[in-house]
Scaffold this motif. Structure first.
Motif, short mmCIF file in Angstrom:
data_model
loop_
_atom_site.label_atom_id
_atom_site.label_comp_id
_atom_site.label_asym_id
_atom_site.label_seq_id
_atom_site.Cartn_x
_atom_site.Cartn_y
_atom_site.Cartn_z
N VAL B 101 0.85 -1.21 0.00
CA VAL B 101 0.00 0.00 0.00
C VAL B 101 0.88 1.25 0.00
O VAL B 101 0.64 2.20 -0.76
CB VAL B 101 -0.96 0.00 1.22
N LEU B 102 1.92 1.25 0.84
CA LEU B 102 2.81 2.42 0.90
C LEU B 102 3.54 2.64 -0.43
O LEU B 102 3.76 3.78 -0.83
CB LEU B 102 3.86 2.23 2.01
N SER B 103 3.89 1.55 -1.11
CA SER B 103 4.56 1.69 -2.41
C SER B 103 3.62 2.33 -3.44
O SER B 103 4.02 3.22 -4.20
CB SER B 103 5.00 0.31 -2.92
N LEU B 105 1.07 4.19 -2.63
CA LEU B 105 0.89 5.57 -2.16
C LEU B 105 2.05 6.44 -2.64
O LEU B 105 1.84 7.55 -3.14
CB LEU B 105 0.77 5.60 -0.63
N TRP B 106 3.28 5.93 -2.49
CA TRP B 106 4.47 6.69 -2.91
C TRP B 106 4.36 7.06 -4.40
O TRP B 106 4.58 8.21 -4.78
CB TRP B 106 5.73 5.87 -2.65
N LEU B 107 4.00 6.07 -5.22
CA LEU B 107 3.87 6.32 -6.66
C LEU B 107 2.80 7.37 -6.95
O LEU B 107 2.99 8.26 -7.78
CB LEU B 107 3.53 5.02 -7.40
N SER B 108 1.67 7.26 -6.23
CA SER B 108 0.58 8.22 -6.49
C SER B 108 0.96 9.62 -6.02
O SER B 108 0.59 10.61 -6.66
CB SER B 108 -0.72 7.75 -5.85
N VAL B 109 1.69 9.71 -4.91
CA VAL B 109 2.12 11.03 -4.40
C VAL B 109 3.14 11.64 -5.36
O VAL B 109 3.09 12.84 -5.67
CB VAL B 109 2.69 10.92 -2.96
N ALA B 110 4.08 10.82 -5.85
CA ALA B 110 5.09 11.31 -6.79
C ALA B 110 4.41 11.81 -8.08
O ALA B 110 4.74 12.88 -8.60
CB ALA B 110 6.10 10.22 -7.11
N ALA B 111 3.45 11.03 -8.58
CA ALA B 111 2.74 11.42 -9.80
C ALA B 111 1.93 12.69 -9.55
O ALA B 111 1.89 13.59 -10.40
CB ALA B 111 1.83 10.29 -10.26
N ALA B 112 1.30 12.78 -8.38
CA ALA B 112 0.51 13.98 -8.04
C ALA B 112 1.42 15.20 -7.95
O ALA B 112 1.08 16.29 -8.43
CB ALA B 112 -0.24 13.77 -6.73
N LEU B 113 2.59 15.03 -7.35
CA LEU B 113 3.56 16.13 -7.22
C LEU B 113 3.90 16.70 -8.61
O LEU B 113 3.81 17.92 -8.84
CB LEU B 113 4.82 15.63 -6.51
N VAL B 114 4.25 15.82 -9.52
CA VAL B 114 4.62 16.26 -10.88
C VAL B 114 3.44 16.94 -11.57
O VAL B 114 3.58 18.02 -12.16
CB VAL B 114 5.11 15.05 -11.71
N SER B 115 2.26 16.32 -11.42
CA SER B 115 1.09 16.85 -12.10
C SER B 115 0.64 18.18 -11.49
O SER B 115 0.25 19.11 -12.23
CB SER B 115 -0.03 15.81 -12.02
N VAL B 134 6.56 10.03 3.15
CA VAL B 134 6.12 8.70 2.71
C VAL B 134 7.33 7.82 2.39
O VAL B 134 7.32 6.60 2.61
CB VAL B 134 5.14 8.80 1.51
N THR B 135 8.40 8.44 1.91
CA THR B 135 9.65 7.69 1.68
C THR B 135 10.20 7.15 3.00
O THR B 135 10.57 5.98 3.10
CB THR B 135 10.69 8.61 1.00
N ASN B 141 8.64 0.88 7.32
CA ASN B 141 7.81 -0.33 7.14
C ASN B 141 8.70 -1.50 6.69
O ASN B 141 8.61 -2.60 7.24
CB ASN B 141 6.72 -0.03 6.09
N LEU B 142 9.57 -1.24 5.73
CA LEU B 142 10.46 -2.30 5.22
C LEU B 142 11.40 -2.80 6.31
O LEU B 142 11.59 -4.02 6.49
CB LEU B 142 11.27 -1.75 4.03
N SER B 143 11.97 -1.85 7.09
CA SER B 143 12.89 -2.24 8.18
C SER B 143 12.19 -3.08 9.22
O SER B 143 12.75 -4.07 9.72
CB SER B 143 13.45 -0.99 8.87
#
Lengths: 158, 158
Positions: B101-103, B105-115, B134-135, B141-143
């Protein structure tokens, strides 16, 4: 560009809708007393899938229209509240808090419907079945509270 | 009108953020092994409140701008995914699904930032701290997954 917007809004719908698969009703909900007019279980995923397509289409139509600011903000508000109900009701089993979330969702969907209609009447029309379904869901949530007065939610575990 | 949009977007943020109060970390999370660089507990609500204000401001600025379609759709997508992580991680204790889910989310936030940046550069800039946080959350989360290999999530109860 309307199709890209449609795909993104549909992704948002399924993001919120993922809670339906993650927090299933299960035996707890099956055992609750429910009103005679409760829709059959198979109808819920069918209804939501149909509604998601309508919601995404409404969002996409408004997204490519001018003067869409408030409609777009309300679309975001309703999807945030949409994803909140299932974890509260089926996850925490807090039925009264679920009813509060549904009430706020109903208000946000009604406001979005009006605002979408002002931008593009077809977009507004696409929110009508959604508002109708949330009305039914709210009535069902209320009935289940009344018919099961002993249910007080899941105990907080550590 | 930008202030009405800001208030609605802020409502959406707090709708998604309500999961933080409803599914608290609790003793289960406190007992997990965490990396040395884990931010202190008090920082999380402070960070999220600040981020919500920035996110709502970004949404409002874009909402009143022309050609905002994709940016608005992506704002909706990120808020739907934002509200999903806490019930998955703290509610179901499914840490790997939380990372997925976080991954997303990260992609959607990055895309939203650019857009957002393409519509209004200040709106894009307001999403930079969000992407950074989110990064950090994703790395945490991974750790936690790696440091607690025996954790397999909460058993499904009925």
């Amino acid at each position: 560009m309307i199709w890209i917007c449609f795909a993104i809004f549909l992704g948002a719908c399924f993001g919120a809708g993922a809670t339906g698969g993650l927090f299933p009703p299960g035996v707890w909900y099956a055992r609750l007393q429910k009103p005679t007019w409760t829709p059959p279980n198979w109808l819920f995923p069918v209804a939501w899938t149909t509604l998601y397509i309508c919601m995404a289409a409404a969002g996409a139509r408004a997204a490519v229209s001018e003067g869409n600011g408030i409609a777009m903000a309300l679309w975001s508000l309703q999807i945030a509240l949409n994803g909140l109900w299932t974890p509260v009701f089926f996850g925490l089993r807090r039925m009264k808090l679920g009813l509060l979330v549904l009430s706020l969702l109903w208000l946000s969907v009604a406001a979005a419907l009006v605002s979408l209609w002002q931008v593009d009447w077809i977009a507004g029309l696409l929110f009508v079945p959604y508002l109708a379904w949330v009305t039914v869901a709210g009535a069902l949530n209320l009935s289940v509270i009344r018919l099961n007065p002993g249910e007080t939610g899941r105990a907080q575990e550590n």
